[in-house]
Design a protein around this motif. Sequence first.
Motif, PDB file in Angstrom:
ATOM      1  N   ARG A   1       0.984  14.351  -3.458  1.00 31.37           N
ATOM      2  CA  ARG A   1       1.054  12.949  -3.481  1.00 31.37           C
ATOM      3  C   ARG A   1       2.037  12.598  -4.599  1.00 31.37           C
ATOM      4  N   ASN A   2       1.869  13.265  -5.818  1.00 27.82           N
ATOM      5  CA  ASN A   2       2.820  13.108  -6.766  1.00 27.82           C
ATOM      6  C   ASN A   2       4.227  13.633  -6.755  1.00 27.82           C
ATOM      7  N   ALA A   3       4.141  14.702  -5.739  1.00 25.25           N
ATOM      8  CA  ALA A   3       5.379  15.270  -5.527  1.00 25.25           C
ATOM      9  C   ALA A   3       6.421  14.436  -4.812  1.00 25.25           C
ATOM     10  N   GLN A   4       5.610  13.567  -3.838  1.00 22.50           N
ATOM     11  CA  GLN A   4       6.445  12.597  -2.961  1.00 22.50           C
ATOM     12  C   GLN A   4       6.339  11.239  -3.857  1.00 22.50           C
ATOM     13  N   GLU A   5       6.201  11.130  -4.851  1.00 15.96           N
ATOM     14  CA  GLU A   5       5.965   9.944  -5.815  1.00 15.96           C
ATOM     15  C   GLU A   5       5.330   8.783  -5.128  1.00 15.96           C
ATOM     16  N   ILE A   6       4.283   9.062  -4.326  1.00 22.05           N
ATOM     17  CA  ILE A   6       3.318   7.964  -3.882  1.00 22.05           C
ATOM     18  C   ILE A   6       2.189   7.703  -4.828  1.00 22.05           C
ATOM     19  N   SER A   7       1.840   6.530  -4.932  1.00 16.03           N
ATOM     20  CA  SER A   7       0.767   5.940  -5.821  1.00 16.03           C
ATOM     21  C   SER A   7      -0.550   6.353  -4.972  1.00 16.03           C
ATOM     22  N   GLN A   8      -1.591   6.309  -5.697  1.00 16.40           N
ATOM     23  CA  GLN A   8      -2.791   6.346  -4.977  1.00 16.40           C
ATOM     24  C   GLN A   8      -2.872   5.122  -4.091  1.00 16.40           C
ATOM     25  N   ASN A   9      -2.690   3.943  -4.694  1.00 19.93           N
ATOM     26  CA  ASN A   9      -2.900   2.859  -3.957  1.00 19.93           C
ATOM     27  C   ASN A   9      -1.980   2.691  -2.815  1.00 19.93           C
ATOM     28  N   GLU A  10      -0.640   3.152  -2.820  1.00 18.35           N
ATOM     29  CA  GLU A  10       0.327   3.232  -1.693  1.00 18.35           C
ATOM     30  C   GLU A  10      -0.494   4.463  -0.581  1.00 18.35           C
ATOM     31  N   LEU A  11      -0.887   5.435  -0.891  1.00 20.77           N
ATOM     32  CA  LEU A  11      -1.513   6.150   0.148  1.00 20.77           C
ATOM     33  C   LEU A  11      -2.769   5.629   0.786  1.00 20.77           C
ATOM     34  N   ALA A  12      -3.526   5.009  -0.097  1.00 17.91           N
ATOM     35  CA  ALA A  12      -4.556   4.522   0.672  1.00 17.91           C
ATOM     36  C   ALA A  12      -4.110   3.334   1.487  1.00 17.91           C
ATOM     37  N   ARG A  13      -3.248   2.611   1.290  1.00 17.70           N
ATOM     38  CA  ARG A  13      -2.796   1.745   2.255  1.00 17.70           C
ATOM     39  C   ARG A  13      -2.134   2.333   3.306  1.00 17.70           C
TER      40      ARG A  13
END
Length: 73
Positions: free
Chosen positions: A11-23
């Motif tokens: 997730r961090n490698a793609q610069e996606i936050s936990q909130n964004e991934l959850a969405r």
Amino acid sequence: MTVKIRLKELRNAQEISQNELARLLEMSLANIQKIEYNKAKSIPLDTLERICKVLNCQVGDLLVIVDEEKVAI
């Protein structure tokens, strides 16, 4: 040996936050956090598939086996 979930790293490698991934996965933030901190008791295969689609990875990239004896040294 234990299975480690590399969700945070991917997730961090793609610069996606936990909130964004959850969405994107239509999951709760709490469930994402459980998976990231290896606190999930199980992860359904369809959830693994959705995670891999969003992060453009393979299940083998997400789940790795760690030899605890080598880590402890």
